[in-house]
Design an enzyme around this catalytic site. Structure first.
Site, short mmCIF file in Angstrom:
data_model
loop_
_atom_site.label_atom_id
_atom_site.label_comp_id
_atom_site.label_asym_id
_atom_site.label_seq_id
_atom_site.Cartn_x
_atom_site.Cartn_y
_atom_site.Cartn_z
N CYS A 1 -2.99 3.76 9.56
CA CYS A 1 -2.09 3.18 9.20
C CYS A 1 -1.50 4.25 11.33
O CYS A 1 -0.40 4.03 11.60
CB CYS A 1 -1.13 3.13 9.10
SG CYS A 1 -1.95 1.97 7.03
N CYS B 1 0.41 -1.11 -0.09
CA CYS B 1 -0.12 -0.06 -0.35
C CYS B 1 0.68 1.31 -0.14
O CYS B 1 0.80 1.87 -0.87
CB CYS B 1 -0.93 0.00 1.29
SG CYS B 1 -2.39 1.06 0.94
N CYS B 2 1.33 1.42 0.53
CA CYS B 2 2.97 2.53 0.94
C CYS B 2 3.28 2.25 -0.85
O CYS B 2 3.62 4.32 -0.85
CB CYS B 2 3.66 2.50 1.92
SG CYS B 2 3.18 2.58 3.43
N CYS C 1 7.88 4.05 6.32
CA CYS C 1 6.63 4.12 4.20
C CYS C 1 7.63 3.04 3.09
O CYS C 1 7.03 3.12 2.78
CB CYS C 1 5.78 4.85 4.33
SG CYS C 1 7.32 5.90 3.97
#
Length: 235
Positions: free
Chosen positions: A206, A120-121, A229
């Site tokens: 998050c 996702c990051c 991240c």
């Protein structure tokens, strides 16, 4: 001009025994060296508020990019709007990922930040910054040595293997107390989540309030073992 390709091991240091602990000197050197070939990637946490103010003192039309994942707190977007009003000459850009949240869910599954936070990051932060830094020689970051063990060896000027560029970190010697002292002295706009136990602020799913007040990165990706991240992994 110092670039990723012409990097040498010579330490480029600045006098940390002055009111900004070398930050203004580092910024002056950076903008004299790279001019418009320099981008500040700002998260608009409290360090970002301070560094935006310092940058504005050196280059009033500096390029600033915020990685807009579409998952940030409303408070974060509010402080960006406040910064735009206070520093109208700065070129503040909100950079969005290629995939919308709906497209990401369709392709990779719902709530990817839970299933695979690293992926996702990468999709919503790393790749967009790669796109912004493509063809750019250097970028600015608000990293401080005090923030976490992974940042303790950060220098003013760094060879960034992740983005094949030069990364300049003017605030490396600043403490949490220094940051807040400057912010209050200059009445800077800042993210109000800091007043509610959030020392480090990222995407809403998050980020939690910190349980350990001595860990300035506490509350990020809680319970996952994830510390960064991916923007500051020097490959």
């Amino acid at each position: 001009m110092l670039t990723y390709e012409t990097w040498d091991e010579k330490t480029r240091d600045f006098d940390s025994e002055n009111p900004t602990k070398g930050a203004l000197h580092a910024l002056k050197w950076a903008y004299e060296t790279y001019e418009d070939d320099l981008v500040y990637a700002c998260s608009f946490g409290i360090e970002g508020s301070v560094l935006v103010d310092l940058v504005h003192q050196i280059k009033r039309d500096a390029q600033i990019v915020f990685l807009d994942t579409h998952l940030h707190f409303l408070e974060t977007y509010k402080v960006i709007e406040e910064a735009k009003k206070r520093y109208p000459s700065l070129r503040i850009k909100l950079k969005t990922p290629a995939l919308s949240l709906e497209e990401q869910a369709s392709k990779h599954g719902e709530e990817l930040w839970k299933l695979n936070p690293n992926q996702c990051c990468t999709i919503r932060k790393v790749i967009p910054l790669e796109e912004e830094l493509n063809g750019v020689t250097a970028w600015l970051s608000g990293l401080r040595r005090e923030q976490s063990p992974t940042r303790q060896n950060t220098q003013f000027v760094n060879r960034d293997g992740r983005f094949k560029s030069i990364k300049i970190c003017p605030l490396i010697h600043w403490t949490w107390k220094d940051i807040w002292k400057y912010a209050h002295k200059h009445d800077l706009p800042y993210n109000k989540l800091h007043d509610n136990g959030y020392p480090s602020i990222g995407c809403e799913p998050c980020t939690q309030a910190a349980v350990n007040a001595d860990d300035l990165r506490a509350g990020r990706w809680s319970g996952t073992g994830k510390l960064e991240c991916g923007l500051h992994e020097n490959k």
